[in-house]
Scaffold this motif. Sequence first.
Motif, mmCIF file in Angstrom:
data_model
loop_
_atom_site.group_PDB
_atom_site.id
_atom_site.type_symbol
_atom_site.label_atom_id
_atom_site.label_comp_id
_atom_site.label_asym_id
_atom_site.label_seq_id
_atom_site.Cartn_x
_atom_site.Cartn_y
_atom_site.Cartn_z
ATOM 1 N N PRO A 211 -17.757 -77.677 -61.282
ATOM 2 C CA PRO A 211 -18.074 -76.396 -60.635
ATOM 3 C C PRO A 211 -19.509 -76.304 -60.149
ATOM 4 O O PRO A 211 -19.797 -75.569 -59.197
ATOM 5 C CB PRO A 211 -17.800 -75.371 -61.753
ATOM 6 N N ARG A 212 -20.430 -77.053 -60.759
ATOM 7 C CA ARG A 212 -21.818 -77.040 -60.286
ATOM 8 C C ARG A 212 -21.917 -77.679 -58.908
ATOM 9 O O ARG A 212 -22.745 -77.282 -58.089
ATOM 10 C CB ARG A 212 -22.722 -77.766 -61.276
ATOM 11 N N LEU A 213 -21.082 -78.667 -58.640
ATOM 12 C CA LEU A 213 -21.052 -79.243 -57.301
ATOM 13 C C LEU A 213 -20.406 -78.272 -56.309
ATOM 14 O O LEU A 213 -20.853 -78.133 -55.175
ATOM 15 C CB LEU A 213 -20.264 -80.553 -57.311
ATOM 16 N N GLN A 214 -19.357 -77.588 -56.768
ATOM 17 C CA GLN A 214 -18.703 -76.613 -55.892
ATOM 18 C C GLN A 214 -19.642 -75.477 -55.528
ATOM 19 O O GLN A 214 -19.564 -74.918 -54.437
ATOM 20 C CB GLN A 214 -17.469 -76.029 -56.578
ATOM 21 N N ALA A 215 -20.545 -75.130 -56.449
ATOM 22 C CA ALA A 215 -21.458 -74.015 -56.206
ATOM 23 C C ALA A 215 -22.359 -74.260 -55.008
ATOM 24 O O ALA A 215 -22.872 -73.321 -54.402
ATOM 25 C CB ALA A 215 -22.308 -73.750 -57.442
ATOM 26 N N ASN A 216 -22.564 -75.506 -54.648
ATOM 27 C CA ASN A 216 -23.378 -75.822 -53.479
ATOM 28 C C ASN A 216 -22.639 -75.524 -52.182
ATOM 29 O O ASN A 216 -23.241 -75.512 -51.117
ATOM 30 C CB ASN A 216 -23.797 -77.294 -53.492
ATOM 31 N N GLY A 217 -21.339 -75.287 -52.264
ATOM 32 C CA GLY A 217 -20.577 -74.909 -51.079
ATOM 33 C C GLY A 217 -19.985 -76.095 -50.359
ATOM 34 O O GLY A 217 -20.538 -77.181 -50.344
ATOM 35 N N LEU A 218 -18.802 -75.884 -49.777
ATOM 36 C CA LEU A 218 -18.190 -76.913 -48.950
ATOM 37 C C LEU A 218 -18.860 -76.934 -47.592
ATOM 38 O O LEU A 218 -19.154 -75.892 -47.021
ATOM 39 C CB LEU A 218 -16.684 -76.619 -48.769
ATOM 40 N N GLU A 219 -19.118 -78.093 -47.075
ATOM 41 C CA GLU A 219 -19.667 -78.192 -45.732
ATOM 42 C C GLU A 219 -18.554 -77.913 -44.722
ATOM 43 O O GLU A 219 -17.518 -78.560 -44.719
ATOM 44 C CB GLU A 219 -20.242 -79.589 -45.487
ATOM 45 N N ALA A 220 -18.779 -76.928 -43.865
ATOM 46 C CA ALA A 220 -17.777 -76.577 -42.858
ATOM 47 C C ALA A 220 -17.864 -77.558 -41.702
ATOM 48 O O ALA A 220 -18.831 -77.576 -40.956
ATOM 49 C CB ALA A 220 -18.008 -75.154 -42.365
ATOM 50 N N ARG A 221 -16.871 -78.406 -41.585
ATOM 51 C CA ARG A 221 -16.856 -79.417 -40.528
ATOM 52 C C ARG A 221 -15.845 -79.088 -39.444
ATOM 53 O O ARG A 221 -15.873 -79.657 -38.367
ATOM 54 C CB ARG A 221 -16.524 -80.781 -41.129
#
Length: 402
Positions: A211-221
Amino acid sequence: MADAFALLQLLLDEIHIKTTELMLPISTVSDFPDMGLRILLFGAEASFHEELPSLDWSEGGRAKVYLIRDRYLCKYFLSTGINEPGQCWLIGPYLNEEPTMRDITGLCKRLDLPATNYSHLRMYYKMVPKLRDQNMLEALLRSHFALRYAKEGFELIPWEMDIQNRPTPVKYSAEGELDLRDFLERTYFTEQKMMDCIAQGNYVGAAAIYPRLQANGLEARTDSFLRDGKNSLITLNTLCRVASYRGGAHPSDLDKWAREFIIRIESATDVRDIEPLSFIMLKKYCELVRAADGTQYSPVIRKVVDYISGAFNSDITLKDLAAQFGINPSYLSTLFKKELGKSFTEYLTQKRLTLAMELLTRTDLPVGTVAIECGIPDNNYFARIFKVQTGMSPLQYRQAHS
């Protein structure tokens, strides 16, 4: 009509575009809902320096709905409110595509922004929603305003926001650039810690870190959050497979499950399916490592070791762990020594210092930051135990092994 506007907001929420109520005039950049862009460039107290269209508040004539493009490559829609003069609705910001390196460097040059803004702008544009089909959004808004004003009761007008009396851009210091680099390096090592947990077959630790990685947000491509979510899961699938192979999982099992998860990912039809599938993947790959691991711990010690691997950079004590797992502290201490060949304190210290050595040799993070990342916020204590373990101070170790 209120129901129609509520439906519009729900539809915009689904494509992650904000709708904000404003009262004109706007005086500072903090008053303009641009996800913090102007605050980033000019500071929160800077005056708002762009010209918004003057909306027609009279009852007669056609209502005006403006399609706005600002000087920072972002788009918005602006329309009058329905309650009082000065009220308006702003839809945005959004982009039709992510700006390229040339776009951003050209923007900085054209607006005389310091070159140090490049990295910050690049990260900002990754967070802004992307909508490649502009016609779809315009059709949605035309339908809404046709219901509100009647089909011929409004007009959609393109508007370029001119810059007037632009405030002085914030000049980021070297420390500001280091903050950005520190953030990226911490993100990278959070990813590495998750992979270490997978390589140990430690689902509890991997699930705590992910979840700490998810907190950085998905890059919208793309213009689809479902597609972006699927792309993120494909990346996670690759990381899990690599980590599991490092942990000793059999290649044939890895190939089978990697293919299985690709099928499941591409079969997902709702963005809400993405998060549950990510944890299913983490668990399965950890199970593959466990199945190939000859090391056998008792259930109690396995739970404790898994927990430590996912949280050793926080404040952990033997007493707290005993209470969490419903065990007598003395019994846990004895069991720990018996099965791992070292005391709880020795094991925890070794885990922390192993991470510290990696951070010192592979990043430029300050020693104090490394100590905090390893769960030892006291710099003097960190330096002392580090020297006992390695025979060198943290700085000497970095110089010798970088």
